[in-house]
Structures are given as structure tokens and as C-alpha cells.
Design a protein around this motif. Structure first.
Motif, PDB file in Angstrom:
ATOM      1  N   ILE A  71       0.838  -1.202   0.000  1.00 55.31           N
ATOM      2  CA  ILE A  71       0.000   0.000   0.000  1.00 55.31           C
ATOM      3  C   ILE A  71       0.874   1.253   0.000  1.00 55.31           C
ATOM      4  N   GLY A  74       1.959   2.080  -3.394  1.00 59.26           N
ATOM      5  CA  GLY A  74       0.960   2.397  -4.403  1.00 59.26           C
ATOM      6  C   GLY A  74       0.113   1.255  -4.904  1.00 59.26           C
ATOM      7  N   PRO A  76      -2.949  -1.008  -5.719  1.00 60.35           N
ATOM      8  CA  PRO A  76      -4.312  -0.519  -5.988  1.00 60.35           C
ATOM      9  C   PRO A  76      -5.384  -1.170  -5.126  1.00 60.35           C
ATOM     10  N   ASP A  78      -8.496  -0.777  -2.349  1.00 58.19           N
ATOM     11  CA  ASP A  78      -9.491   0.190  -1.882  1.00 58.19           C
ATOM     12  C   ASP A  78      -9.810   0.018  -0.399  1.00 58.19           C
ATOM     13  N   LEU A  96      -2.705   7.457   4.267  1.00 54.59           N
ATOM     14  CA  LEU A  96      -2.982   6.453   3.243  1.00 54.59           C
ATOM     15  C   LEU A  96      -4.326   5.760   3.460  1.00 54.59           C
ATOM     16  N   GLN A  98      -8.556   6.576   4.931  1.00 53.30           N
ATOM     17  CA  GLN A  98      -9.527   7.627   5.215  1.00 53.30           C
ATOM     18  C   GLN A  98      -9.828   7.712   6.712  1.00 53.30           C
ATOM     19  N   ARG A 225      -7.100   5.290   1.014  1.00 53.43           N
ATOM     20  CA  ARG A 225      -7.217   6.557   0.278  1.00 53.43           C
ATOM     21  C   ARG A 225      -7.729   6.330  -1.140  1.00 53.43           C
ATOM     22  N   ARG A 226      -7.287   5.271  -1.774  1.00 54.41           N
ATOM     23  CA  ARG A 226      -7.725   4.982  -3.138  1.00 54.41           C
ATOM     24  C   ARG A 226      -9.221   4.689  -3.196  1.00 54.41           C
ATOM     25  N   GLY A 227      -9.810   4.228  -2.082  1.00 54.74           N
ATOM     26  CA  GLY A 227     -11.217   3.873  -2.076  1.00 54.74           C
ATOM     27  C   GLY A 227     -12.159   5.022  -1.810  1.00 54.74           C
ATOM     28  N   GLN A 228     -11.601   6.208  -1.564  1.00 51.67           N
ATOM     29  CA  GLN A 228     -12.444   7.369  -1.289  1.00 51.67           C
ATOM     30  C   GLN A 228     -13.356   7.666  -2.483  1.00 51.67           C
ATOM     31  N   ASN A 230     -15.438   5.687  -3.788  1.00 49.21           N
ATOM     32  CA  ASN A 230     -15.804   4.447  -4.477  1.00 49.21           C
ATOM     33  C   ASN A 230     -16.974   3.825  -3.708  1.00 49.21           C
TER      34      ASN A 230
END
Length: 256
Positions: A71, A74, A76, A78, A96, A98, A225-228, A230
Motif C-alpha cells: 500500500i 501504491g 491498488p 481500496d 494512506l 480515510q 485513500r484509493r477507495g475514497q 468508491n
């Protein structure tokens, strides 16, 4: 009369098709990093979640220490379903994950298990006798269940004498595989790997390690953070808090 019934039937079908089309149109996808010990429960939860929400899940199972490194680099993902509470908190502190999405979805239990009947006694005194060649544990550097196993051995005063016999798996799954295949006579595994619906299902022999012998195996989930934003990822977090999900989680021996 017949014509009206046909028209009514067609109207119902159109309504169902419309509802299904709307669900598909709003369906999303979430990539979830799942702690290895939670593999079996997630195998049941995933299709139930997908049926209930219309979203699709892409699951990756492994050791939390490796997930943390991925993570940070980077990967991917979520959502993270961790096997500890420290890693999600650290990811949140590092920006990293939420804020205010982290919660405990399960508290795990540790088991000393052998595929051989009679090998492990109900008090775990087999560890003091040391009448075995190999003891499997998950790598304590990346797997909380492995760290818990080391803590148990230290509390029992057998860590030094058993050190030459220990074989380490990359994850709790590999530790279980060492025992299941006979490459180790016994090993520390997650209760969820040998327990289902109120009983031991893996055969062999086992000792349910008292929770007082190690730090609580508190497992936290967090929206990364990537799942924000979504919807599918946010739905995963919400679903794990539902009564339906908790019934499945409890069936594999977890507590809350």
C-alpha cells in the motif's frame, strides 16, 4: 381476461428488468486486501455482499505486513481487512487511509493444531515435552498471528528450547499448509482455519490457546485513500458492520 393477465405479466417482467438494469448501472468494483486468516469467512461473505449490493469484489489474501508495504508503494487496494489494529492506524496516520473509517470487524483466536489425532493435548503441554521435529508458525515480522505465537511460547517459557524446531510460513495460510501436509507435526494457526459453525472441522487434535497468553488479536478494517468516493468500497465497510456479516464472522470462531 387472458390478454390483461399477459399485459400484467409483461409489466412485472419489465419492472424486474428495469430494476436489474438500474442495479447494474450503479454497480461498482472494490479491490480488497484480506488478511490470510480471514480467507474462509470472506469466501462466504463476498458472494453474499455482491448479491445484496450489486457490487463486485476483487480479493487478495496475504500477510498484513506485506500489504502495508504494498500500500505504501501504491498498490491498488481500496479496502484493507487487517489481522491487527496497528497497521490500519498507521496507514491512517500516514494519510494512506480515510479518517474515521477504521473499526474492529473481528477479534481472532489462536490454536495449536496438529493433523494427527492425539498429538496435541487440551492443555498444550506438548510444547513443554517437545516430542516433535517441527513447529509451524506464521512469520512474526509480517503476520500478527505469528507474533502472537511467539508471545505464547515466551509466556510458557519454551521459546528458546523450541526455536530450532520452528518453521515459518509467509502467512498464517502457509503455516496451516505446513501442518496440513505433514511438513510440520503441529503449528499455531488461526481458529477460523479449523473451526466452523461451533465445532472443530479440520480433524486431528488441537489446543485453543487462552486469550490471556497473548495480546488481543484485534482485527481492524479501513477504507484506504484509493477507495475514497468508491461506492463499492464504502459499501464493504458498511456491510461488515451488518448483522448478516457478523453472523458469518462469528461462525468461524471470531469475537467482537
Amino acid at each position: 381476461m387472458i390478454a390483461s393477465r399477459i399485459l400484467m405479466g409483461l409489466a412485472v417482467l419489465v419492472g424486474l428488468w428495469t430494476a436489474q438494469a438500474a442495479q447494474i448501472a450503479h454497480a461498482g468494483e472494490a479491490t480488497v486486501a484480506v488478511a490470510a486468516n480471514f480467507t474462509a469467512p470472506m469466501a462466504r461473505l463476498a458472494p453474499e455482499f455482491e448479491q445484496a449490493t450489486g457490487h463486485r469484489l476483487v480479493l487478495t489474501h496475504g500477510a498484513v505486513g506485506k500489504f502495508y508495504a504494498q500500500i505504501r508503494n501504491g498498490a491498488p487496494f481500496d479496502v484493507l481487512l487487517s489481522s491487527d489494529d496497528e497497521t490500519p492506524a498507521r496507514l491512517e496516520q500516514e494519510g494512506l487511509a480515510q479518517p474515521q473509517t477504521r473499526f474492529t470487524y473481528a477479534i481472532g483466536r489462536l490454536v495449536l493444531w496438529s493433523a494427527q489425532p492425539g498429538r496435541v493435548d487440551a492443555q498444550g503441554t506438548v510444547l513443554r515435552r517437545g516430542e516433535f521435529a517441527r513447529l509451524a508458525i506464521a512469520n512474526p515480522k509480517v503476520a500478527p498471528y505469528g507474533a502472537a505465537a511467539v508471545e505464547v511460547m515466551a509466556r510458557l517459557g519454551v521459546q528458546a528450547t523450541l526455536a530450532p524446531k520452528i518453521v515459518r510460513g509467509d502467512s498464517i495460510t502457509q503455516a496451516w499448509q505446513f501442518v496440513a501436509t505433514g511438513n510440520a507435526e503441529l503449528g499455531f494457526v488461526a481458529l477460523s482455519q479449523v473451526w466452523k459453525d461451533g465445532q472443530f472441522v479440520a480433524g486431528g487434535s488441537q489446543w485453543l490457546v487462552p486469550a490471556t497468553l497473548h495480546a488481543p488479536l484485534r482485527q481492524d478494517a479501513v477504507l484506504l485513500r484509493r477507495g475514497q468516493g468508491n461506492a463499492a468500497a464504502e459499501a464493504v465497510i458498511a456491510y461488515l458492520k451488518s448483522d448478516a456479516a457478523r453472523r458469518v464472522i462469528r461462525a468461524y470462531g471470531y469475537e467482537f
